[in-house]
Design an enzyme around this catalytic site. Structure first.
Site, PDB file in Angstrom:
ATOM      1  N   ASP A 203     -11.187   2.654   4.679  1.00 39.70           N
ATOM      2  CA  ASP A 203     -11.629   1.260   4.482  1.00 39.70           C
ATOM      3  C   ASP A 203     -13.154   1.173   4.460  1.00 39.70           C
ATOM      4  OD1 ASP A 203      -9.496  -0.447   4.025  1.00 39.70           O
ATOM      5  OD2 ASP A 203      -9.002  -0.655   6.149  1.00 39.70           O
TER       6      ASP A 203
ATOM      7  N   LYS B 264       0.834  -1.200   0.000  1.00 36.58           N
ATOM      8  CA  LYS B 264       0.000   0.000   0.000  1.00 36.58           C
ATOM      9  C   LYS B 264       0.873   1.257   0.000  1.00 36.58           C
ATOM     10  CE  LYS B 264      -3.778  -2.499   2.122  1.00 36.58           C
ATOM     11  NZ  LYS B 264      -4.447  -2.971   3.349  1.00 36.58           N
TER      12      LYS B 264
ATOM     13  N   GLN C  29      -4.683  -2.200   9.699  1.00 35.79           N
ATOM     14  CA  GLN C  29      -4.539  -3.476   9.001  1.00 35.79           C
ATOM     15  C   GLN C  29      -5.137  -4.601   9.852  1.00 35.79           C
ATOM     16  OE1 GLN C  29      -3.209  -3.844   5.789  1.00 35.79           O
ATOM     17  NE2 GLN C  29      -4.041  -5.906   6.028  1.00 35.79           N
TER      18      GLN C  29
END
Ligand code: NAP
Length: 299
Positions: free
Chosen positions: A122, A55, A99
């Site tokens: 997200d 990322k 994460q």
């Protein structure tokens, strides 16, 4: 007969990343803003470390800033929430991603709830989940958004189509269903307790498979001409001991019946990080009341 169109997620994601890079360059040139993504990694999970690194690389390639924060596995929930609060008030940070999975002692719901919904790239914060189901603008989870872009590459107008979603996870199945509903599809959700999933799937003009069950979806599940989006990523060890990635769909058999299908790898996978970058740019614009870059949707 290998009749299906193969939906090239790699190529579509590359075009989206190019658009994102152009949008980031214009934000920098016109407003002096560099959109920034902060990743929080707790513990030493090797797969998570690889994801966070890729990322960061994708951010750099698109001209976005990235910030990595590593905490030890035994840091405790308060330390993670404290870090999220710091990132909420850091003006350089437009997007925060925690994460997953987190170590078992840390409640992911509490951590996600601590993220400022305006920075929740997200799309997992309950405020953004609620906005998605209410049909209000918000930040949408990345893999589901990527699925919609792939679908729209073959069906610009999804209105009235019969869609079946295999899987009901918070990360994929549920948000995909909400997006299909928002696109005026008639949506059915299938899960592990569903009776005769294959018969339900055979009604589908659009089938999205997100179960984590290697190659379960065979040609007998497919309405001829249907569009099939395979979200599954499963690692299979073949007799030659090499590890092969396969989806939830038996690609070789299904492509003979379907009208269009995504491959694994090279289908949904590349869209996820591209949509994360897209959300970071959208968050940077919205937080400052700037117009959002258009079109940001690729055909
Ligand atoms: P998950 O949380 O394990 O959810 C799986 C869902 O599938 C559950 O709702 C489960 O039903 C349902 N299911 C399992 N077996 C089934 C069966 N035989 N028939 C019908 N439904 C069944 O998985 P996930 O996080 O959504 O991920 C799904 C797959 O997508 C995995 O392979 C994952 O690696 C992949 N994935 C890919 C990306 C990407 O970027 N391409 C991103 C995320 C996930 P119940 O709810 O009843 O248990």
């Amino acid at each position: 007969m290998d009749g299906a169109t193969i939906i090239d997620g790699k190529a579509i994601a590359a075009r989206l990343r190019q658009q994102i890079a152009e949008a980031a360059a214009s934000l920098r040139g016109q407003h002096g803003i560099t959109p920034g993504l902060a990743a929080v990694l707790v513990g030493e999970d090797p797969a998570s470390q690889i994801y966070v690194r890729s990322k960061a690389r994708a951010c750099a390639a698109a001209g976005l800033a990235s910030f990595e924060h590593h905490l030890p596995a035994d840091c405790g929930p308060a330390a993670v929430v404290e870090l999220v609060h710091q990132l909420n008030s850091d003006e350089r940070v437009d997007g925060i991603l925690v994460q997953l999975p987190l170590p078992p002692a840390i409640d992911r719901h509490a951590v996600i709830a601590a993220i400022d919904p305006a920075k929740d790239v997200d799309g997992f914060h309950p405020v953004n989940v609620g906005r998605l189901w209410n049909g209000e603008p918000g930040l949408v989870p990345c893999t589901p958004e990527g699925c919609m872009m792939l679908l729209r590459s073959v069906h610009p107008d999804l209105s009235g189509m019969e869609a079946v979603v295999l899987g009901r996870s918070q990360i994929v199945g549920r948000p995909v269903a909400a997006l299909l509903l928002a696109a005026d599809c008639t949506v059915t959700m299938v899960h592990s307790k569903t009776r005769d999933a294959a018969a339900i799937c055979r009604r589908a003009d659009i089938l999205v498979a997100a179960m984590g069950r290697p190659q379960l979806v065979g040609p007998e599940w497919i309405k001829p001409g249907a569009t099939v989006i395979d979200v599954g990523i499963n690692r299979l060890t073949k007799p030659d001991t090499a590890v092969h990635l396969v989806g939830d769909v038996d690609f070789a058999a299904v492509r003979a019946v379907a009208g269009a299908v995504t491959p694994v790898p090279g289908g949904v996978g590349p869209m996820t990080i591209a949509c994360l970058l897209r959300n970071t740019v959208l968050a940077a614009c919205r937080r400052r009341g700037l117009p959002e870059p258009l079109p940001f949707y690729v055909k």
